[in-house]
Write an enzyme that holds these catalytic residues in place. Sequence first.
Site, PDB file in Angstrom:
ATOM      1  N   CYS A 102       0.597   8.383   9.196  1.00 15.18           N
ATOM      2  CA  CYS A 102       1.580   7.732  10.074  1.00 15.18           C
ATOM      3  C   CYS A 102       2.756   8.694  10.298  1.00 15.18           C
ATOM      4  CB  CYS A 102       2.069   6.448   9.414  1.00 15.18           C
ATOM      5  SG  CYS A 102       3.388   5.666  10.354  1.00 15.18           S
ATOM      6  N   HIS A 144       1.549   5.043  -6.180  1.00 16.49           N
ATOM      7  CA  HIS A 144       1.086   4.773  -4.808  1.00 16.49           C
ATOM      8  C   HIS A 144       0.736   6.096  -4.113  1.00 16.49           C
ATOM      9  CE1 HIS A 144       0.955   3.437  -0.679  1.00 16.49           C
ATOM     10  NE2 HIS A 144       0.958   2.180  -1.111  1.00 16.49           N
ATOM     11  N   GLU A 173       0.937   7.072  -1.121  1.00 20.24           N
ATOM     12  CA  GLU A 173       1.958   7.572  -0.178  1.00 20.24           C
ATOM     13  C   GLU A 173       3.045   8.340  -0.936  1.00 20.24           C
ATOM     14  OE1 GLU A 173       4.013   4.716   2.475  1.00 20.24           O
ATOM     15  OE2 GLU A 173       5.753   6.004   2.208  1.00 20.24           O
ATOM     16  N   CYS A 214       0.316  -2.821  11.802  1.00 18.37           N
ATOM     17  CA  CYS A 214       1.560  -2.123  12.144  1.00 18.37           C
ATOM     18  C   CYS A 214       1.164  -0.910  12.994  1.00 18.37           C
ATOM     19  CB  CYS A 214       2.275  -1.662  10.870  1.00 18.37           C
ATOM     20  SG  CYS A 214       1.309  -0.494   9.911  1.00 18.37           S
ATOM     21  N   ASN A 245       0.498  -5.456   0.661  1.00 19.33           N
ATOM     22  CA  ASN A 245       1.502  -6.090   1.531  1.00 19.33           C
ATOM     23  C   ASN A 245       1.102  -7.511   1.903  1.00 19.33           C
ATOM     24  OD1 ASN A 245       0.785  -6.152   4.660  1.00 19.33           O
ATOM     25  ND2 ASN A 245      -0.135  -4.289   3.846  1.00 19.33           N
ATOM     26  N   HIS A 293      -1.199   6.532   5.065  1.00 22.64           N
ATOM     27  CA  HIS A 293      -0.162   6.887   4.096  1.00 22.64           C
ATOM     28  C   HIS A 293      -0.275   8.305   3.537  1.00 22.64           C
ATOM     29  CE1 HIS A 293      -2.579   3.852   1.588  1.00 22.64           C
ATOM     30  NE2 HIS A 293      -3.059   5.033   1.349  1.00 22.64           N
ATOM     31  N   SER A 301      -5.036  -5.855  -0.428  1.00 23.52           N
ATOM     32  CA  SER A 301      -3.888  -5.349   0.331  1.00 23.52           C
ATOM     33  C   SER A 301      -2.590  -5.809  -0.340  1.00 23.52           C
ATOM     34  CB  SER A 301      -3.954  -5.878   1.770  1.00 23.52           C
ATOM     35  OG  SER A 301      -2.671  -5.871   2.349  1.00 23.52           O
ATOM     36  N   CYS A 334      10.538   2.257   6.795  1.00 26.07           N
ATOM     37  CA  CYS A 334       9.993   1.725   8.052  1.00 26.07           C
ATOM     38  C   CYS A 334      10.159   0.205   7.971  1.00 26.07           C
ATOM     39  CB  CYS A 334       8.523   2.111   8.135  1.00 26.07           C
ATOM     40  SG  CYS A 334       7.532   1.015   9.122  1.00 26.07           S
ATOM     41  N   THR A 359       8.062   4.518   2.482  1.00 23.29           N
ATOM     42  CA  THR A 359       8.415   3.826   3.734  1.00 23.29           C
ATOM     43  C   THR A 359       8.536   2.305   3.581  1.00 23.29           C
ATOM     44  OG1 THR A 359       6.076   3.785   4.292  1.00 23.29           O
ATOM     45  CG2 THR A 359       7.373   5.566   5.249  1.00 23.29           C
TER      46      THR A 359
HETATM   47  S1  SF4 Z   1       5.160   3.702   7.726  1.00 21.19           S
HETATM   48 FE1  SF4 Z   1       5.351   1.700   8.702  1.00 21.19          FE
HETATM   49  S2  SF4 Z   1       4.190   1.881  10.614  1.00 21.19           S
HETATM   50 FE2  SF4 Z   1       3.591   3.593   9.297  1.00 21.19          FE
HETATM   51  S3  SF4 Z   1       1.761   2.870   8.223  1.00 21.19           S
HETATM   52 FE3  SF4 Z   1       3.517   2.446   6.893  1.00 21.19          FE
HETATM   53  S4  SF4 Z   1       4.127   0.340   7.405  1.00 21.19           S
HETATM   54 FE4  SF4 Z   1       2.807   1.062   9.055  1.00 21.19          FE
END
Ligand code: SF4
Length: 278
Positions: A94, A122, A124, A12, A218, A72, A216, A188, A160
């Site tokens: 990001c 997490h 993030e 991404c 995702n 993140h 991972s 996102c 996100t």
């Molecule tokens: S916010 Fe979206 S673009 Fe940014 S690292 Fe996470 S998934 Fe990727």
Amino acid sequence: MKVVLAKSAGFCFGVKRAIQIAFDTAETRERIASLGPLIHSPQMVQKLEEKGVHVVRGPEGVKCDTAIVRSHGVTAGELDELQQRGVAVVDATCPFVKKAQDYSAALRDGGYIVVVIGEADHPEVQGIVSYAGENAVIVANAQEAERLPASRRIGIVAQTTQSMENFREVVNVCLNKAQELRLFNTICDATSVRQEEARQISQQADMVLVVGGFNSANTTRLAQICTEIQPRTHHVETAGELQADWFEGIETVGVTAGASTPEWIIREIVETIETYEK
Ligand code: SF4
């Protein structure tokens, strides 16, 4: 045999940017500490290690003068600690994650109780909530939001990668909890776009390969989605794991990959599949 490769397969925007920043920084520094693996791809982490980017668990593990923050983000406290120790920080957070952190801080300063929708453990989410003030709360879903006390002002941001459906459900609950509700849609669409394409590919293919790190989240989620639709789905990290007998009798192979899967690994997979045709 036809290979259908997902258009969204691979990095991404935020991951691509973080990797570029790491390689660019490695050109000018001998050693860089990465606060956690920069990306959930053991093969890419290995390449970065060869360039002097080594993984540490937290600020206390940084023994060199430069540290890179992954896409993140990190907590405000971790950032402070690095700065106080005189470590130069290369921030590869990001921009979408940064926005969620900034909105949290703005809501905190505006006197809102900040509700962060996401997974509490997490990194993030821990980063976002660290900017949200001491009264901030993390909720995973509407059931957890039901337990929030009524407040005069509630502000909402999201991890996100949250789904819009979950975001809406939590907002609906909070509508009954606050006199004033302010929300920022910090979702996102990189995750939802990949998941939707994985669904479409699984419907067309006789077999699906999902490429990406076993660590991972995702990629693992993509593999689950594909398996639900096409049980002949394999999650692999590299081309070396492919087995010729998987392809017997297959006419169409779908290939997708997580947001942290390097392009060269996807290419090797496709090239290896093509050798099975001969
Ligand atoms: S916010 Fe979206 S673009 Fe940014 S690292 Fe996470 S998934 Fe990727």
